[in-house]
Design a protein around this motif. Structure first.
Motif, PDB file in Angstrom:
ATOM      1  N   PRO A 247       0.826  -1.028   0.230  1.00 24.53           N
ATOM      2  CA  PRO A 247       0.051  -0.150   0.043  1.00 24.53           C
ATOM      3  C   PRO A 247       0.815   1.389   0.012  1.00 24.53           C
ATOM      4  N   TYR A 248       2.026   1.271   0.453  1.00 28.74           N
ATOM      5  CA  TYR A 248       3.235   2.383   0.435  1.00 28.74           C
ATOM      6  C   TYR A 248       4.067   2.461  -0.795  1.00 28.74           C
ATOM      7  N   ILE A 249       3.995   1.286  -1.615  1.00 27.33           N
ATOM      8  CA  ILE A 249       5.007   1.370  -2.682  1.00 27.33           C
ATOM      9  C   ILE A 249       4.440   2.187  -3.875  1.00 27.33           C
ATOM     10  N   ARG A 250       5.256   3.057  -4.228  1.00 27.32           N
ATOM     11  CA  ARG A 250       5.227   3.762  -5.420  1.00 27.32           C
ATOM     12  C   ARG A 250       5.955   3.115  -6.792  1.00 27.32           C
ATOM     13  N   SER A 251       6.877   2.511  -6.692  1.00 23.57           N
ATOM     14  CA  SER A 251       7.664   1.980  -7.807  1.00 23.57           C
ATOM     15  C   SER A 251       8.295   0.719  -7.278  1.00 23.57           C
ATOM     16  N   ILE A 252       8.609  -0.306  -8.076  1.00 19.00           N
ATOM     17  CA  ILE A 252       9.569  -1.291  -7.982  1.00 19.00           C
ATOM     18  C   ILE A 252      10.535  -1.334  -9.087  1.00 19.00           C
ATOM     19  N   LYS A 253      11.778  -1.414  -8.966  1.00 17.17           N
ATOM     20  CA  LYS A 253      12.631  -1.481  -9.929  1.00 17.17           C
ATOM     21  C   LYS A 253      13.495  -2.617 -10.127  1.00 17.17           C
ATOM     22  N   VAL A 254      13.341  -3.574 -11.016  1.00 22.89           N
ATOM     23  CA  VAL A 254      13.961  -4.798 -11.130  1.00 22.89           C
ATOM     24  C   VAL A 254      15.430  -4.698 -12.059  1.00 22.89           C
ATOM     25  N   ILE A 255      16.343  -5.156 -11.339  1.00 18.54           N
ATOM     26  CA  ILE A 255      17.814  -5.052 -12.091  1.00 18.54           C
ATOM     27  C   ILE A 255      18.391  -6.462 -11.811  1.00 18.54           C
ATOM     28  N   GLY A 256      19.589  -6.494 -13.277  1.00 22.94           N
ATOM     29  CA  GLY A 256      19.838  -7.905 -13.098  1.00 22.94           C
ATOM     30  C   GLY A 256      21.425  -7.728 -12.846  1.00 22.94           C
ATOM     31  N   GLY A 257      22.177  -8.926 -13.574  1.00 21.67           N
ATOM     32  CA  GLY A 257      21.675  -9.444 -14.757  1.00 21.67           C
ATOM     33  C   GLY A 257      20.821  -8.669 -15.862  1.00 21.67           C
ATOM     34  N   GLU A 258      19.988  -9.457 -16.572  1.00 21.09           N
ATOM     35  CA  GLU A 258      19.131  -8.798 -17.415  1.00 21.09           C
ATOM     36  C   GLU A 258      17.584  -9.228 -17.110  1.00 21.09           C
ATOM     37  N   PRO A 259      17.011  -8.446 -16.432  1.00 22.42           N
ATOM     38  CA  PRO A 259      15.744  -8.737 -15.728  1.00 22.42           C
ATOM     39  C   PRO A 259      14.582  -9.299 -16.499  1.00 22.42           C
TER      40      PRO A 259
END
Length: 493
Positions: A247-259
């Motif tokens: 409920p408090y998350i604005r964004s999620i960034k997924v990083i790799g490797g190659e996500p």
């Protein structure tokens, strides 16, 4: 490249800020806040005013971002010092709210006259980059966040609560970004400047002899154990922890490797969609954008479920230069995927490149491409720091002087080019490493030659005799192909 002719996407966090080494110019950051910001940002003791006047060394990251490195360790951000605490041992919420690491940063960054002892340790990279180039990850974030007045005011309110109570709690509005590198190091590219723990392809190619002890350090047992640890699944329980604070998350960034080719992270996306929170959350990818599928998973099937999807493409060259620097890239495929992304109204394309020994020779072409193809929402870049051989200051002085004229509106790149070569760096070690890769890829669809792509470097190359070790290595490559009856080395990589 005059500032007058650059679109806004190329001036946020870059030209127009006029920062110089050791002197951060904040004037451009606050213009939109002055026009759109609420009263809280205009009070004399607000964070805006204190940061604007440089009374405090402020960064939004300790108040908005939860970050884990590829080995599972928490850090303030991708440039922050490792904490010694892992996602396997400490829940996400507990790290953000209770860790001394983060709370010491918050205290120092909101206290005028602080000695910044913790900042100097945990945020050493930004401190160094600002002294060397006049810009850093901190300044990039401030520029971007202050250009979003509504979001900035939410940050200000959170910071004010922390200053009032001395306690940090994840609650209230959606201001948090989770950045995760724990889904593994699977990657389909062999980028010349990438540290090997971040790419399975890099590891495979290094195991076949394309490696430089001088540039990347000797391959010790400890190093190999670290890479093995990186490959372990560290995601147990993490999805449930993310859903707890969704409920408090604005964004999620997924990083790799190659996500985009890492299947495990799609499980998180499925759970967010099932929870009903996806439509309020932004997904970001740091991606090479060469592939968009992983088995049955397809990025484009997920896009409609989320509020926004930002594709942060690792682009620091156009055409042959990027295909050489980020070997196995097909630039036309990247452009094709950008065109597909344009069909989705909630997708934004950012470019995020690395200014390095090779890329600085052509990075201005990325700027020109962005001007000619107005699809990029934001152009960002960072300077290669490690391995230090591959920093742009280690180019020959003659080339650096010629390049400076091409970056007259980019003071941080000029600063990098004006730095002297590192005294303990032998440029021939760089050439040997790059030419070894050329030899390895000979006969494949990724065959390219350094001096064909960057002919200006050839006059500085001093040929070294092929060692017995290299001769044996070349024999092994050829033998492996012959035994498998293959004509293309891609089949044994």
């Amino acid at each position: 490249m005059s500032k007058k002719h650059l679109p806004e996407s190329l001036t946020k966090g870059g030209p127009g800020d006029n920062s110089r080494p050791g002197n951060i110019n904040t004037e451009e950051w606050w213009k939109r806040l002055d026009e759109e910001g609420e009263i809280i940002a205009k009070e004399p003791n607000s964070i805006v005013q204190q940061a604007k006047n440089k009374d405090i060394y402020f960064c939004t990251i300790p108040f908005t971002q939860i970050y884990s490195e590829i080995d599972g360790q928490y850090c303030a951000c991708c440039f922050g010092a490792p904490s010694g605490l892992s996602v396997e041992d400490v829940p996400i919420k507990e790290w953000m709210e209770k860790s001394q690491y983060m709370n010491d940063l918050r205290r120092e960054m909101t206290t005028p006259g602080s000695d910044l002892k913790t900042v100097d340790h945990h945020c050493r990279r930004c401190r160094q980059d600002e002294a060397r180039y006049g810009r850093s990850r901190r300044t990039n974030c401030l520029k971007i966040h202050t250009n979003d007045a509504k979001f900035w005011n939410k940050i200000e309110k959170q910071v004010s609560k922390y200053k009032e109570t001395g306690e940090f709690l994840i609650k209230g509005e959606r201001i948090y970004e989770i950045q995760l590198k724990i889904y593994g190091s699977e990657c389909n590219l062999d980028c010349y400047m990438c540290m090997h723990a971040n790419s399975t392809t890099r590891q495979n190619v290094a195991n076949k002899g394309v490696y430089s002890d001088e540039i990347f350090g000797k391959r010790t047992q400890k190093r190999e154990e670290y890479i093995a640890h990186v490959m372990k699944d560290k995601t147990k329980g993490v999805t449930d922890q993310i859903l707890e604070i969704a409920p408090y998350i604005r964004s999620i960034k997924v990083i790799g490797g190659e996500p985009l080719i890492m299947k495990k992270h799609y499980e998180l996306l499925d759970k967010l969609i099932d929870s009903g929170h996806a439509r309020y959350i932004r997904i970001k990818y740091q991606t090479n954008l060469t592939e968009t599928k992983a088995g049955r998973h397809n990025l484009f099937k997920y896009i409609p479920y989320f509020q926004r999807v930002t594709i942060v493409a690792s682009v620091d060259g156009v055409g042959a230069p990027i295909e050489y620097m980020r070997r196995r890239t097909v630039w036309d495929k990247v452009v094709e995927n950008i065109e597909i992304c344009k069909d989705y109204p909630n997708v934004f394309i950012d470019f995020n490149g690395l200014v390095s020994f090779l890329s600085v020779l052509r990075f201005y072409e990325v700027v020109d491409w962005c001007k000619d193809h107005p699809v990029v929402h934001q152009l960002n870049w960072a300077h290669v720091d490690n391995p230090k051989h591959l920093r742009p200051n280690n180019l020959p002085e003659k080339l650096k002087k010629e390049l400076i004229t091409k970056y007259k509106d980019w003071p941080d790149i000029i600063a990098a080019l004006e730095m002297p070569q590192d005294p303990d760096i032998d440029i021939q070690d760089i050439f040997e490493y790059l030419l070894r890769a050329d030899e390895f890829y000979k006969g494949t669809k990724w065959e390219m030659n350094l001096f064909d792509v960057f002919p200006e470097l050839e006059e500085f190359y001093e040929s070294r005799p092929v060692t017995d070790k290299q001769k044996e290595m070349f024999k092994q490559w050829d033998k492996a192909i012959e035994e498998q009856g293959k004509l293309d080395k891609e089949n044994i990589l």
